[in-house]
Write a protein that holds these residues in place. Structure first.
Motif, PDB file in Angstrom:
ATOM      1  N   PHE A  93       0.859  -1.174   0.000  1.00 41.92           N
ATOM      2  CA  PHE A  93       0.000   0.000   0.000  1.00 41.92           C
ATOM      3  C   PHE A  93       0.900   1.229   0.000  1.00 41.92           C
ATOM      4  O   PHE A  93       1.989   1.220   0.589  1.00 41.92           O
ATOM      5  N   ALA A  94       0.454   2.297  -0.659  1.00 45.35           N
ATOM      6  CA  ALA A  94       1.211   3.549  -0.651  1.00 45.35           C
ATOM      7  C   ALA A  94       0.247   4.722  -0.665  1.00 45.35           C
ATOM      8  O   ALA A  94      -0.828   4.669  -1.285  1.00 45.35           O
ATOM      9  N   ALA A 115      10.386   2.550  -3.884  1.00 43.73           N
ATOM     10  CA  ALA A 115      10.201   1.525  -2.844  1.00 43.73           C
ATOM     11  C   ALA A 115      10.177   2.120  -1.443  1.00 43.73           C
ATOM     12  O   ALA A 115       9.568   1.556  -0.532  1.00 43.73           O
ATOM     13  N   GLN A 116      10.794   3.272  -1.250  1.00 40.61           N
ATOM     14  CA  GLN A 116      10.839   3.893   0.072  1.00 40.61           C
ATOM     15  C   GLN A 116       9.460   4.329   0.562  1.00 40.61           C
ATOM     16  O   GLN A 116       9.262   4.560   1.751  1.00 40.61           O
ATOM     17  N   HIS A 117       8.486   4.424  -0.349  1.00 36.56           N
ATOM     18  CA  HIS A 117       7.137   4.853   0.034  1.00 36.56           C
ATOM     19  C   HIS A 117       6.197   3.684   0.331  1.00 36.56           C
ATOM     20  O   HIS A 117       5.049   3.902   0.713  1.00 36.56           O
ATOM     21  N   LEU A 118       6.671   2.457   0.151  1.00 33.27           N
ATOM     22  CA  LEU A 118       5.781   1.300   0.273  1.00 33.27           C
ATOM     23  C   LEU A 118       5.599   0.857   1.720  1.00 33.27           C
ATOM     24  O   LEU A 118       6.557   0.785   2.492  1.00 33.27           O
ATOM     25  N   ALA A 119       4.362   0.536   2.051  1.00 36.04           N
ATOM     26  CA  ALA A 119       4.040  -0.113   3.327  1.00 36.04           C
ATOM     27  C   ALA A 119       3.524  -1.507   3.012  1.00 36.04           C
ATOM     28  O   ALA A 119       2.789  -1.708   2.035  1.00 36.04           O
ATOM     29  N   ARG A 120       3.896  -2.466   3.837  1.00 35.90           N
ATOM     30  CA  ARG A 120       3.454  -3.842   3.606  1.00 35.90           C
ATOM     31  C   ARG A 120       1.993  -3.985   4.036  1.00 35.90           C
ATOM     32  O   ARG A 120       1.614  -3.542   5.121  1.00 35.90           O
ATOM     33  N   LEU A 121       1.191  -4.602   3.191  1.00 35.86           N
ATOM     34  CA  LEU A 121      -0.237  -4.760   3.458  1.00 35.86           C
ATOM     35  C   LEU A 121      -0.470  -6.087   4.172  1.00 35.86           C
ATOM     36  O   LEU A 121      -0.137  -7.149   3.644  1.00 35.86           O
TER      37      LEU A 121
END
Length: 345
Positions: A93-94, A115-121
């Motif tokens: 999620f971003a 990739a630095q903006h990605l959060a794991r869902l």
């Protein structure tokens, strides 16, 4: 022989204007640069910022044509160079300021994101719930917890509570142990109480300050979240207790406001703006709260991406506690087919 370049479906705008400027088009499938991933979009949502960018109220910081969409849930389809810690197929999620404003957003079958903006869902949280909550909860977290410094036992007044950000703020404040007074049209009163509002006051008449004072035994609120575009700022300040804080968020219509500086000084009041992104770690924690059931994602309607124009029209006419979620038509079509489906050729 070189492989032919792939295309995708996207909703683009090539001019600023009303919802009719949203058009379904074929675009080249984006290739992730170094440090980026390509996401297969499973869901995006219609946020107020999308409406403001499309209409010209906010500025799109890249040349047109442009793809809107400030939050995205999906799976990683391709890794760019120098991306570590992620794999193809990971659920992500971003939600951050540049997405859909400075770079193409999520109103498409795919988008590329650093990739630095990605959060794991979390596995327990589905894609539609993630975008139904994500941007609203991120904005409310910034406004209440980071800038507003809301503490357990304090009283919060939410002005403009009848929107997705207001509904998120109610739940965040409840989880933080605050007492919540929501100001809203009465048709949303039951829904707001259902997600944690202690008191709902009707957003009508000229005695809202008196009602807030009555509800707080004459003291006033510790924090007021001013989230409506056309609200009286002076009225919000009058709702505060001594040493109270006022946090402004959202797209406010009033740019020039007359304030009584003597009152601010005498009562030790403070005013804060709230704009920007929250840290990925905070976003990850927020998603886990949603997965664990501490927060509830509110989704009013799910529409195919090809109906983005209709989604914007509905969002402009009626604001609700939940979001309109957009899902690529190809994703919806695949979901309707059994796993063992084989096309007849």
């Amino acid at each position: 022989m070189a492989q032919p370049r792939e295309t995708m479906r996207a909703v683009i705008i090539d001019a600023i204007g009303k919802p009719r400027v949203l058009k379904v088009a074929r675009r080249w499938l984006p290739e992730p640069a170094a440090g980026e991933v390509r996401i297969k979009v499973r869901a995006a949502s219609v946020n107020p910022r999308d409406l403001h960018l499309r209409s010209g109220r906010f500025i799109i910081r890249k040349p047109l044509p442009h793809i809107l969409g400030g939050d995205v849930a999906g799976t990683i389809a391709k890794l760019g160079e120098n991306v570590a810690g992620w794999q193809v197929g990971d659920r992500v999620f971003a939600c951050f300021d540049e997405l859909g404003c400075e770079i193409d957003g999520a109103y498409a079958e795919a988008c590329c994101i650093a990739a630095q903006h990605l959060a794991r869902l979390p596995e327990k949280l589905d894609f539609q719930a993630a975008v139904g909550a994500g941007a609203a909860f991120a904005d409310a977290t910034l406004a209440l917890m980071r800038n507003g410094r809301l503490q357990a036992g304090e009283t919060l007044v939410i002005r403009g509570a009848a929107c997705s950000l207001g509904a998120a703020a109610v739940q965040i404040a409840r989880q933080a142990g605050a007492r919540v007074i929501a100001i809203s049209p009465l048709e949303h009163a039951e829904g707001l109480r259902g997600i944690g509002a202690d008191i709902v006051l009707e957003d009508a008449g000229e005695d809202l300050v008196r009602q807030v004072k009555v509800a707080t035994d004459g003291i006033g609120a510790n924090l007021v979240l001013h989230a409506g575009p056309r609200l009286d700022l002076g009225e919000s300040l009058d709702m505060l207790a001594a040493r109270g804080r006022l946090t402004l968020t959202g797209a406010l219509d009033e740019r020039l406001v007359k304030l009584d500086a003597r009152d601010l000084v005498a009562r030790n009041l403070s005013i804060h703006g709230a704009h920007g992104s929250i840290a990925v770690d905070d976003l990850t924690e927020l998603l886990q709260h949603l997965a664990d059931g501490d927060y509830r994602a509110l989704v009013d309607e799910v529409l195919p991406l090809s109906q983005a124009r209709q989604a914007h029209q509905r969002a402009e006419k009626t604001a609700g506690l939940g979001k309109i979620v957009l899902v690529p038509d190809s994703v919806l079509a695949a979901a309707q087919k059994p796993d063992n489906w084989v096309p007849i050729t």
